[in-house]
Design an enzyme around this catalytic site. Sequence first.
Site, short mmCIF file in Angstrom:
data_model
loop_
_atom_site.label_atom_id
_atom_site.label_comp_id
_atom_site.label_asym_id
_atom_site.label_seq_id
_atom_site.Cartn_x
_atom_site.Cartn_y
_atom_site.Cartn_z
N GLU A 87 29.52 -53.28 60.30
CA GLU A 87 30.09 -54.52 59.74
C GLU A 87 30.36 -55.52 60.86
OE1 GLU A 87 32.96 -54.03 56.58
OE2 GLU A 87 33.76 -56.03 56.97
N LYS A 276 41.10 -50.86 52.75
CA LYS A 276 39.70 -50.83 53.22
C LYS A 276 39.62 -51.53 54.57
CE LYS A 276 35.22 -52.21 53.47
NZ LYS A 276 34.62 -53.21 54.37
N ASP A 292 35.31 -36.57 61.61
CA ASP A 292 34.83 -36.55 60.23
C ASP A 292 35.48 -37.70 59.46
OD1 ASP A 292 34.42 -36.01 57.55
OD2 ASP A 292 34.73 -33.86 57.74
N HIS A 389 33.70 -64.24 59.37
CA HIS A 389 32.60 -63.36 58.96
C HIS A 389 31.27 -64.07 59.17
CE1 HIS A 389 33.81 -59.84 56.27
NE2 HIS A 389 34.72 -60.02 57.18
C1 MEV Z 1 36.43 -56.63 54.72
O1 MEV Z 1 35.58 -55.61 55.19
C2 MEV Z 1 37.88 -56.20 54.82
C3 MEV Z 1 38.89 -57.18 54.18
O2 MEV Z 1 38.52 -57.42 52.83
C4 MEV Z 1 40.23 -56.49 54.28
C5 MEV Z 1 41.33 -57.22 53.52
O3 MEV Z 1 41.03 -57.91 52.51
O4 MEV Z 1 42.50 -57.06 53.93
C6 MEV Z 1 38.87 -58.50 54.88
#
Ligand code: MEV
Length: 436
Positions: A87, A276, A292, A389
Amino acid sequence: MHDQNFVEGFSKLNKKKKIDWLVKRYFAGRSDARALLERYMHADDRVQSLHDGFIENTLTNYWLPYAVAPNFLINGRTYAVPMVTEESSVVAAAAKAAKFWYPFGGFKARVTGKVKLGHIHLLYYGSAEKLQNFFAQTREEFLRRLKPFTENMEKRGGGILSVELEDWTRRLDYYYTVTFRLDTADSMGANFINTILEEWADYMEETYPSFGRPDELEIIMRILSNHNPGCRVRVSVEASEQELTRRTGIDDYARRFETAVKMAGINPYRAVTHNKGIMNGIDAVVLATGNDFRAVEAGAHAFAASEGEYRSLSSVERSDGMFRFILDIPLAVGTVGGMTRLHPLARLSMELLGNPGAGELMQIIASVGLAQNFSAVHSLITEGIQTGHMRMHLNNILNQLGATPGEAEQIRQLFATRKAHVRAVKEALNRLRNKK
Ligand code: MEV
């Protein structure tokens, strides 16, 4: 009836034959498919054969970028942390957060527990009391018989901490577990735990007939648990709210940040995405150190849901003008055994981190998780995540469109302050090319 792509004995073919078969069956014999598989094989046969041995049916290698995020000040020591991820913004975000928190004293991390769990899952058709008696009568003897398996681990500071019988019959008829709490020292411990469980289950099956009717006891499974709330690490960063405002240029930064984290604390839809973001950082270090990541992921999400509703793994405390951002997470990782020693790059990662023990590695990984979370929430409550991003993604788009280094440089300048969506980049590149 099997169709023509069904294959018997595939694993026994040598690599060349495997590729021949695959290319013929699934790529219409195309040479580019074969060439691609071959191009990603390692030039050094020894390394390739090491990779071939990791899993079954290896054809080639799947490369991911290996990067470092420098300036991670954790408990007074500065680390350059290895990260493996696909990513685009993850490493940049971790490095940015590490640098941001450096002058505030960095990350303070503490291991709050190192207890792992394993279970023998069984059905028992006699009375609970009878099973309890059997367990009590055999417990010490079984522990003694396990000595050859536990001795080494004990020397390294680990071993079995407790063994108990647990009654699950209110949820499933006849269901009990023999529950082990274990310390696996610096290893992730999967082999150790599963061996203990399998041995103990065998002893039970062997011994039970002298105690009761053999068909009263039915062992179903013996396996470690990836839900390890007792194997945890807590990490925090701290700053005065005034200083945060000064550094970010945002008046009520601490309140906005806290609100965002509170939302993830009560809204599962937000919590999953929030977590995430944490795992973006955690998985990258877990992978780079040969650990792992599926186990870590499963454990983190189970813990996030352990109070009955899925919630944020991080939290904010504000008091007396101070802002504290905290991550409390289970992490079952190791620094000896398995991939951590077998994979040359995992070994290099360990060396880069100063050959930490499992506890120190837990602290490093959690710090990167918190850093990642900080960067994500920071972006979300300020400019949004797309700008950052897209800045990172721009290189991928330019590569995809076959931009020359000169064109790429001009496009980068053009999009320095604009969002770089694929279409916009394509149009800008076409304009540039048409001008020539
Ligand atoms: C993207 O990989 C992760 C985010 O969506 C985490 C979040 O929203 O806190 C930017």
